[in-house]
Design a protein around this motif. Structure first.
Motif, PDB file in Angstrom:
ATOM      1  N   THR A   1      -4.573  19.450  -9.168  1.00 57.80           N
ATOM      2  CA  THR A   1      -4.630  20.367  -8.032  1.00 57.80           C
ATOM      3  C   THR A   1      -3.639  19.914  -6.970  1.00 57.80           C
ATOM      4  OG1 THR A   1      -6.364  19.120  -6.920  1.00 57.80           O
ATOM      5  CG2 THR A   1      -7.073  20.851  -8.438  1.00 57.80           C
ATOM      6  N   GLU A   2      -3.354  20.815  -6.049  1.00 56.10           N
ATOM      7  CA  GLU A   2      -2.418  20.481  -4.979  1.00 56.10           C
ATOM      8  C   GLU A   2      -2.997  19.482  -3.987  1.00 56.10           C
ATOM      9  OE1 GLU A   2      -1.021  24.126  -3.259  1.00 56.10           O
ATOM     10  OE2 GLU A   2       0.609  24.231  -4.702  1.00 56.10           O
ATOM     11  N   SER A   3      -4.246  19.144  -4.146  1.00 58.77           N
ATOM     12  CA  SER A   3      -4.831  18.142  -3.252  1.00 58.77           C
ATOM     13  C   SER A   3      -4.237  16.759  -3.498  1.00 58.77           C
ATOM     14  CB  SER A   3      -6.349  18.097  -3.418  1.00 58.77           C
ATOM     15  OG  SER A   3      -6.689  17.694  -4.730  1.00 58.77           O
ATOM     16  N   GLY A   4      -3.470  16.613  -4.571  1.00 59.39           N
ATOM     17  CA  GLY A   4      -2.793  15.349  -4.831  1.00 59.39           C
ATOM     18  C   GLY A   4      -1.764  15.001  -3.774  1.00 59.39           C
ATOM     19  N   MET A   5      -1.365  15.997  -2.978  1.00 58.67           N
ATOM     20  CA  MET A   5      -0.391  15.721  -1.922  1.00 58.67           C
ATOM     21  C   MET A   5      -0.982  14.846  -0.819  1.00 58.67           C
ATOM     22  SD  MET A   5      -0.009  19.167   0.368  1.00 58.67           S
ATOM     23  CE  MET A   5       0.264  20.255  -0.990  1.00 58.67           C
ATOM     24  N   VAL A   6      -2.290  14.707  -0.806  1.00 64.72           N
ATOM     25  CA  VAL A   6      -2.933  13.834   0.180  1.00 64.72           C
ATOM     26  C   VAL A   6      -2.445  12.396   0.013  1.00 64.72           C
ATOM     27  CG1 VAL A   6      -5.158  12.880   0.895  1.00 64.72           C
ATOM     28  CG2 VAL A   6      -4.932  15.313   0.420  1.00 64.72           C
ATOM     29  N   TRP A   7      -2.176  11.997  -1.224  1.00 68.08           N
ATOM     30  CA  TRP A   7      -1.671  10.642  -1.461  1.00 68.08           C
ATOM     31  C   TRP A   7      -0.333  10.438  -0.763  1.00 68.08           C
ATOM     32  CZ3 TRP A   7      -5.391   7.761  -2.721  1.00 68.08           C
ATOM     33  CH2 TRP A   7      -6.377   8.176  -3.595  1.00 68.08           C
TER      34      TRP A   7
ATOM     35  N   LEU B   1       0.826  -1.212   0.000  1.00 68.92           N
ATOM     36  CA  LEU B   1       0.000   0.000   0.000  1.00 68.92           C
ATOM     37  C   LEU B   1       0.859   1.261   0.000  1.00 68.92           C
ATOM     38  CD1 LEU B   1      -2.861  -1.098   2.399  1.00 68.92           C
ATOM     39  CD2 LEU B   1      -3.002  -0.713  -0.062  1.00 68.92           C
ATOM     40  N   THR B   2       2.004   1.210   0.655  1.00 65.29           N
ATOM     41  CA  THR B   2       2.933   2.342   0.603  1.00 65.29           C
ATOM     42  C   THR B   2       3.376   2.591  -0.831  1.00 65.29           C
ATOM     43  OG1 THR B   2       3.731   1.935   2.846  1.00 65.29           O
ATOM     44  CG2 THR B   2       5.160   3.214   1.401  1.00 65.29           C
ATOM     45  N   GLY B   3       3.695   1.525  -1.542  1.00 61.96           N
ATOM     46  CA  GLY B   3       4.105   1.666  -2.938  1.00 61.96           C
ATOM     47  C   GLY B   3       2.997   2.209  -3.826  1.00 61.96           C
ATOM     48  N   VAL B   4       1.794   1.713  -3.639  1.00 59.27           N
ATOM     49  CA  VAL B   4       0.659   2.163  -4.454  1.00 59.27           C
ATOM     50  C   VAL B   4       0.377   3.643  -4.219  1.00 59.27           C
ATOM     51  CG1 VAL B   4      -1.850   1.943  -4.735  1.00 59.27           C
ATOM     52  CG2 VAL B   4      -0.421  -0.097  -4.673  1.00 59.27           C
ATOM     53  N   PHE B   5       0.313   4.042  -2.957  1.00 66.83           N
ATOM     54  CA  PHE B   5      -0.005   5.435  -2.661  1.00 66.83           C
ATOM     55  C   PHE B   5       1.158   6.371  -2.977  1.00 66.83           C
ATOM     56  CE2 PHE B   5      -3.250   3.428   0.159  1.00 66.83           C
ATOM     57  CZ  PHE B   5      -4.341   3.882  -0.569  1.00 66.83           C
ATOM     58  N   SER B   6       2.380   5.881  -2.888  1.00 67.81           N
ATOM     59  CA  SER B   6       3.527   6.696  -3.298  1.00 67.81           C
ATOM     60  C   SER B   6       3.491   6.947  -4.802  1.00 67.81           C
ATOM     61  CB  SER B   6       4.839   6.010  -2.925  1.00 67.81           C
ATOM     62  OG  SER B   6       4.968   5.911  -1.540  1.00 67.81           O
ATOM     63  N   PHE B   7       3.119   5.939  -5.546  1.00 67.67           N
ATOM     64  CA  PHE B   7       3.006   6.099  -6.995  1.00 67.67           C
ATOM     65  C   PHE B   7       1.881   7.073  -7.345  1.00 67.67           C
ATOM     66  CE2 PHE B   7       1.799   4.506 -11.288  1.00 67.67           C
ATOM     67  CZ  PHE B   7       2.976   4.860 -11.922  1.00 67.67           C
ATOM     68  N   ALA B   8       0.762   6.985  -6.631  1.00 68.24           N
ATOM     69  CA  ALA B   8      -0.338   7.931  -6.853  1.00 68.24           C
ATOM     70  C   ALA B   8       0.110   9.351  -6.518  1.00 68.24           C
ATOM     71  CB  ALA B   8      -1.554   7.541  -6.018  1.00 68.24           C
TER      72      ALA B   8
ATOM     73  N   ALA C   1       0.523   7.614   1.971  1.00 66.13           N
ATOM     74  CA  ALA C   1       1.715   6.772   1.811  1.00 66.13           C
ATOM     75  C   ALA C   1       2.590   6.833   3.058  1.00 66.13           C
ATOM     76  CB  ALA C   1       2.505   7.203   0.582  1.00 66.13           C
ATOM     77  N   ALA C   2       2.721   8.013   3.651  1.00 63.85           N
ATOM     78  CA  ALA C   2       3.526   8.152   4.867  1.00 63.85           C
ATOM     79  C   ALA C   2       2.910   7.380   6.036  1.00 63.85           C
ATOM     80  CB  ALA C   2       3.679   9.624   5.226  1.00 63.85           C
ATOM     81  N   VAL C   3       1.595   7.361   6.106  1.00 62.45           N
ATOM     82  CA  VAL C   3       0.928   6.604   7.174  1.00 62.45           C
ATOM     83  C   VAL C   3       1.228   5.112   7.024  1.00 62.45           C
ATOM     84  CG1 VAL C   3      -1.331   5.867   8.040  1.00 62.45           C
ATOM     85  CG2 VAL C   3      -0.889   8.285   7.599  1.00 62.45           C
ATOM     86  N   PHE C   4       1.101   4.597   5.806  1.00 62.06           N
ATOM     87  CA  PHE C   4       1.374   3.172   5.606  1.00 62.06           C
ATOM     88  C   PHE C   4       2.859   2.853   5.759  1.00 62.06           C
ATOM     89  CE2 PHE C   4      -2.867   3.056   3.632  1.00 62.06           C
ATOM     90  CZ  PHE C   4      -3.387   2.010   4.376  1.00 62.06           C
ATOM     91  N   ALA C   5       3.732   3.781   5.400  1.00 61.87           N
ATOM     92  CA  ALA C   5       5.164   3.567   5.624  1.00 61.87           C
ATOM     93  C   ALA C   5       5.460   3.519   7.124  1.00 61.87           C
ATOM     94  CB  ALA C   5       5.975   4.663   4.948  1.00 61.87           C
ATOM     95  N   SER C   6       4.785   4.358   7.884  1.00 64.00           N
ATOM     96  CA  SER C   6       4.948   4.331   9.342  1.00 64.00           C
ATOM     97  C   SER C   6       4.447   3.016   9.927  1.00 64.00           C
ATOM     98  CB  SER C   6       4.194   5.495   9.984  1.00 64.00           C
ATOM     99  OG  SER C   6       4.699   6.715   9.532  1.00 64.00           O
TER     100      SER C   6
END
Length: 84
Positions: free
Chosen positions: A57-63, A22-29, A67-72
């Protein structure tokens, strides 16, 4: 060794693998929706791609946050596996 202990370690490893995936998927997004267009955003937080006619839009930073949550969680899983 109890039966509960024998099933706990494989379950922890399974969750670790899920968190890493999931970290990889959300990092790619995050990369596709935000980081790739970082230099294009204007003062309103928008970036227009004329090739495909899409506004990012800058809302893409939510991904990246997801990703940081799943990496944690993956880091926590590694710590719990090594603690034993």
């Amino acid at each position: 060794m109890s039966a509960n202990h024998r099933t706990a370690r494989p379950r922890k490893i399974l969750f670790l693998l899920i968190y890493l995936a999931l970290t990889g998927v959300f990092s790619f997004a995050y990369y596709l929706q935000y980081y790739r267009h970082l230099d294009c955003f204007n003062e309103l937080g928008r970036c227009y791609d004329p090739d495909i006619g899409f506004v990012y839009t800058e809302s893409g930073m939510v991904w990246g946050v997801v990703a940081a949550v799943f990496a944690s969680l993956a880091g926590l899983s590694v710590w719990r596996l090594r603690r034993r």
